[in-house]
Design a protein around this motif. Structure first.
Motif, PDB file in Angstrom:
ATOM      1  N   TYR A 322       0.852  -0.884  -0.027  1.00 58.68           N
ATOM      2  CA  TYR A 322       0.066  -0.322  -0.031  1.00 58.68           C
ATOM      3  C   TYR A 322       1.040   1.340  -0.293  1.00 58.68           C
ATOM      4  O   TYR A 322       1.622   1.030   0.764  1.00 58.68           O
ATOM      5  N   PRO A 323       0.528   2.090  -0.676  1.00 55.41           N
ATOM      6  CA  PRO A 323       1.391   3.598  -1.086  1.00 55.41           C
ATOM      7  C   PRO A 323       1.387   4.410   0.911  1.00 55.41           C
ATOM      8  O   PRO A 323       2.155   4.894   0.483  1.00 55.41           O
ATOM      9  N   ILE A 324       0.742   4.555   1.283  1.00 55.80           N
ATOM     10  CA  ILE A 324       0.467   5.337   2.436  1.00 55.80           C
ATOM     11  C   ILE A 324       0.515   4.437   3.594  1.00 55.80           C
ATOM     12  O   ILE A 324      -0.989   3.570   3.676  1.00 55.80           O
ATOM     13  N   PRO A 325       0.447   4.044   4.755  1.00 56.83           N
ATOM     14  CA  PRO A 325       0.590   3.236   5.902  1.00 56.83           C
ATOM     15  C   PRO A 325      -0.686   4.060   6.356  1.00 56.83           C
ATOM     16  O   PRO A 325      -1.411   5.293   6.017  1.00 56.83           O
ATOM     17  N   LEU A 326      -1.264   3.407   7.259  1.00 58.02           N
ATOM     18  CA  LEU A 326      -3.214   3.864   7.676  1.00 58.02           C
ATOM     19  C   LEU A 326      -2.979   5.104   8.763  1.00 58.02           C
ATOM     20  O   LEU A 326      -3.619   5.939   8.006  1.00 58.02           O
ATOM     21  N   HIS A 327      -2.053   5.040   9.411  1.00 58.31           N
ATOM     22  CA  HIS A 327      -1.450   5.679  10.644  1.00 58.31           C
ATOM     23  C   HIS A 327      -1.214   7.349   9.866  1.00 58.31           C
ATOM     24  O   HIS A 327      -1.197   8.278  10.759  1.00 58.31           O
ATOM     25  N   LEU A 328      -0.717   7.182   9.127  1.00 62.54           N
ATOM     26  CA  LEU A 328      -0.871   8.481   8.369  1.00 62.54           C
ATOM     27  C   LEU A 328      -2.307   9.377   7.486  1.00 62.54           C
ATOM     28  O   LEU A 328      -1.931  10.073   6.688  1.00 62.54           O
ATOM     29  N   GLN A 329      -3.251   8.265   6.487  1.00 62.82           N
ATOM     30  CA  GLN A 329      -4.116   7.853   6.302  1.00 62.82           C
ATOM     31  C   GLN A 329      -4.585   9.597   7.351  1.00 62.82           C
ATOM     32  O   GLN A 329      -5.317   9.653   8.701  1.00 62.82           O
ATOM     33  N   LYS A 330      -5.764  10.652   6.191  1.00 69.48           N
ATOM     34  CA  LYS A 330      -6.413  11.825   7.527  1.00 69.48           C
ATOM     35  C   LYS A 330      -7.040  11.473   7.945  1.00 69.48           C
ATOM     36  O   LYS A 330      -7.354  11.784   9.312  1.00 69.48           O
ATOM     37  N   ALA A 331      -8.059   9.874   7.717  1.00 75.01           N
ATOM     38  CA  ALA A 331      -9.040   9.781   8.699  1.00 75.01           C
ATOM     39  C   ALA A 331      -8.944   8.743   9.250  1.00 75.01           C
ATOM     40  O   ALA A 331      -9.502   9.183  10.443  1.00 75.01           O
ATOM     41  N   TYR A 332      -7.860   8.603   9.583  1.00 75.98           N
ATOM     42  CA  TYR A 332      -6.874   7.160  10.921  1.00 75.98           C
ATOM     43  C   TYR A 332      -5.679   8.227  11.688  1.00 75.98           C
ATOM     44  O   TYR A 332      -5.922   7.045  12.063  1.00 75.98           O
ATOM     45  N   ALA A 333      -5.594   9.676  11.335  1.00 80.36           N
ATOM     46  CA  ALA A 333      -4.389   9.866  12.194  1.00 80.36           C
ATOM     47  C   ALA A 333      -5.214   9.713  13.970  1.00 80.36           C
ATOM     48  O   ALA A 333      -6.110  10.018  13.976  1.00 80.36           O
ATOM     49  N   ASP A 334      -3.912   9.705  14.169  1.00 76.74           N
ATOM     50  CA  ASP A 334      -4.620  10.088  15.737  1.00 76.74           C
ATOM     51  C   ASP A 334      -3.371  10.586  16.371  1.00 76.74           C
ATOM     52  O   ASP A 334      -1.872  10.070  16.449  1.00 76.74           O
ATOM     53  N   PRO A 335      -3.599  11.429  17.187  1.00 76.04           N
ATOM     54  CA  PRO A 335      -2.344  11.914  17.902  1.00 76.04           C
ATOM     55  C   PRO A 335      -1.955  11.366  19.132  1.00 76.04           C
ATOM     56  O   PRO A 335      -0.238  11.725  18.950  1.00 76.04           O
ATOM     57  N   ARG A 336      -2.252  10.699  19.167  1.00 72.22           N
ATOM     58  CA  ARG A 336      -1.237   9.477  19.817  1.00 72.22           C
ATOM     59  C   ARG A 336       0.043   9.043  19.470  1.00 72.22           C
ATOM     60  O   ARG A 336       0.980   7.709  20.046  1.00 72.22           O
ATOM     61  N   TYR A 337      -0.722   8.438  17.844  1.00 72.56           N
ATOM     62  CA  TYR A 337       0.722   7.692  17.366  1.00 72.56           C
ATOM     63  C   TYR A 337       1.647   8.846  17.219  1.00 72.56           C
ATOM     64  O   TYR A 337       2.389   9.727  16.974  1.00 72.56           O
ATOM     65  N   ASN A 338       3.361   8.140  17.616  1.00 75.70           N
ATOM     66  CA  ASN A 338       4.508   7.806  17.484  1.00 75.70           C
ATOM     67  C   ASN A 338       5.287   7.489  15.935  1.00 75.70           C
ATOM     68  O   ASN A 338       5.469   6.293  16.313  1.00 75.70           O
TER      69      ASN A 338
END
Ligand SMILES: *Cc1c(COP(=O)(O)O)cnc(C)c1O
Length: 379
Positions: A322-338
């Motif tokens: 997949y070209p973009i990790p899900l944690h970097l997708q707008k819909a699934y971004a979460d400030p808790r991700y590092n």
């Protein structure tokens, strides 16, 4: 990427005959083929209950509804998968917790699962990506230790076997509390439209799910729970009935293509070929652990995008899954991700490229593809 018309020629007579009989009888919904396919799939998988539904995304959503997860419950899944997996978690107002994957198998990393567990964690969704199972020995042990549900997203690995450490084997999708699959046309067991199914050995969960797929009805016009409308239609079931007895042969054709690819790429220092959990690289003759939904290479010299452009020019289809990790997708971004927690997905999205993979590939096509790749990569 896929050749569905070639495969159709092999089952044309049976499929055409069943479809015309469905047309004659107007048995479009809940016709006999649906029940027969369900029973055939139960015996193929060695699972007590198969509940057919409308598509693989519904299957995941309904499985989670059946487990009665509550808003705010945390569900751990892979950062490197198709968005459907995380989408349904979010839709049900559960909290998706994305974690990193393993660089060799592309599957969810059990250590990352363990570090992501909190008192709110209720379930793990391993995705058997590209056709082989995630590390189910570890995942089932973690789930048992922390009292979590395991929901297998088996959209890409139907037909694959998983060999446990003790040597016992189970079919992909039948190891957790519940498993799901998709019959989208390009999947390994694909119909000629949309379709999906849910698998479980749990009688009570199966009963709950059978009601959920039918508007929450257990008795006609009594709606005990909130349900959905999700059906596999009879025409799709008839196509799947014709294909299921050939699934193992289809998987073997894919493995044969994978063997030829991997043999051709063996000496290439800038390419990493797919690895299997059995460490046989998916190319030993007895291997049944990988069904190669995708044949995915890693290009390690920074030329992935250039290779993609070159393949386009040469008329060779490819995919970037997949070209973009899900944690970097707008819909699934979460400030808790590092970012530091996702070194593998962040790397894979820059390196992966999937080559044509289907049941009709021949030696000549594979030689053309591998020669084109090898020439370019060493330029
Ligand atoms: C295809 C796929 C789905 C969704 O299946 P649909 O039938 O298209 O809804 C879910 N998860 C994964 C990993 C998939 O590849």
């Amino acid at each position: 990427m896929v050749d569905l018309t070639g495969q159709y020629q092999g089952i044309k007579e049976q499929v055409d005959e069943s479809i015309s009989s469905i047309l004659e009888n107007a048995a479009f919904i809940n016709g006999p083929d649906v029940h027969e396919f369900q029973a055939d799939l139960e015996s193929y998988l060695g699972v007590k209950h198969v509940i057919p539904c409308a598509n693989g995304t519904d299957a995941l959503q309904i499985a989670m509804m059946g487990l009665d997860l509550k808003p705010g419950d945390e569900v751990i899944t892979a950062d490197f998968t198709f968005a459907a997996t995380v989408e349904v978690i979010a839709l049900l107002q559960l909290t998706p917790v994305l974690v990193d994957v393993e660089p060799d198998t592309f599957n969810i990393n059990p250590k990352a699962i363990e570090s992501a567990i909190t008192p709110k964690t209720k379930a793990i969704v391993p995705v058997h990506l590209f056709g082989q199972c995630a590390n189910m020995d570890e995942i089932l042990a973690i789930a048992e230790k922390h009292n979590l549900y395991v929901i297998e997203d088996n959209a890409q690995a139907i037909g694959a076997n998983h060999t446990f450490r003790d040597g016992s084997k189970k079919k992909a999708g039948t190891m957790g509390h519940v498993g799901t699959t998709s019959f989208f046309p390009s999947k390994n067991l694909g119909c000629y439209g949309d379709g999906g199914a849910i698998f479980t050995d749990d009688d009570s969960l199966a009963h709950t799910i059978r009601g959920i797929v039918n508007h929450g009805m257990y008795e006609r016009y009594h709606h005990d729970v909130i349900g959905v409308n999700s059906r596999l239609d009879t025409i799709q079931a008839a196509v799947l009935r014709a294909k299921l007895p050939r699934l193992d042969a289809y998987c073997e054709s894919r493995r044969q293509a994978a063997r030829l690819y991997s043999q051709a790429f063996k000496e290439q220092e800038h390419l990493i070929t797919p690895k299997t959990v059995n460490r046989c690289e998916g190319i030993c003759d007895t291997c049944d652990c990988h069904v190669f939904h995708q044949y995915t290479l890693r290009v390690t010299n920074g030329k992935r995008d250039a290779l993609a452009a070159h393949l386009s020019q040469a008329g060779i289809p490819f995919g970037i899954y997949y070209p973009i990790p899900l944690h970097l997708q707008k819909a699934y971004a979460d400030p808790r991700y590092n970012e530091a927690d996702f070194p593998v997905t962040n790397q894979l999205v820059k390196e992966v490229i999937s080559l044509p993979m289907h049941t009709e590939l021949d030696r000549e096509q594979i030689d053309f593809i591998t020669n084109t790749v090898i020439r370019f990569i060493n330029e």
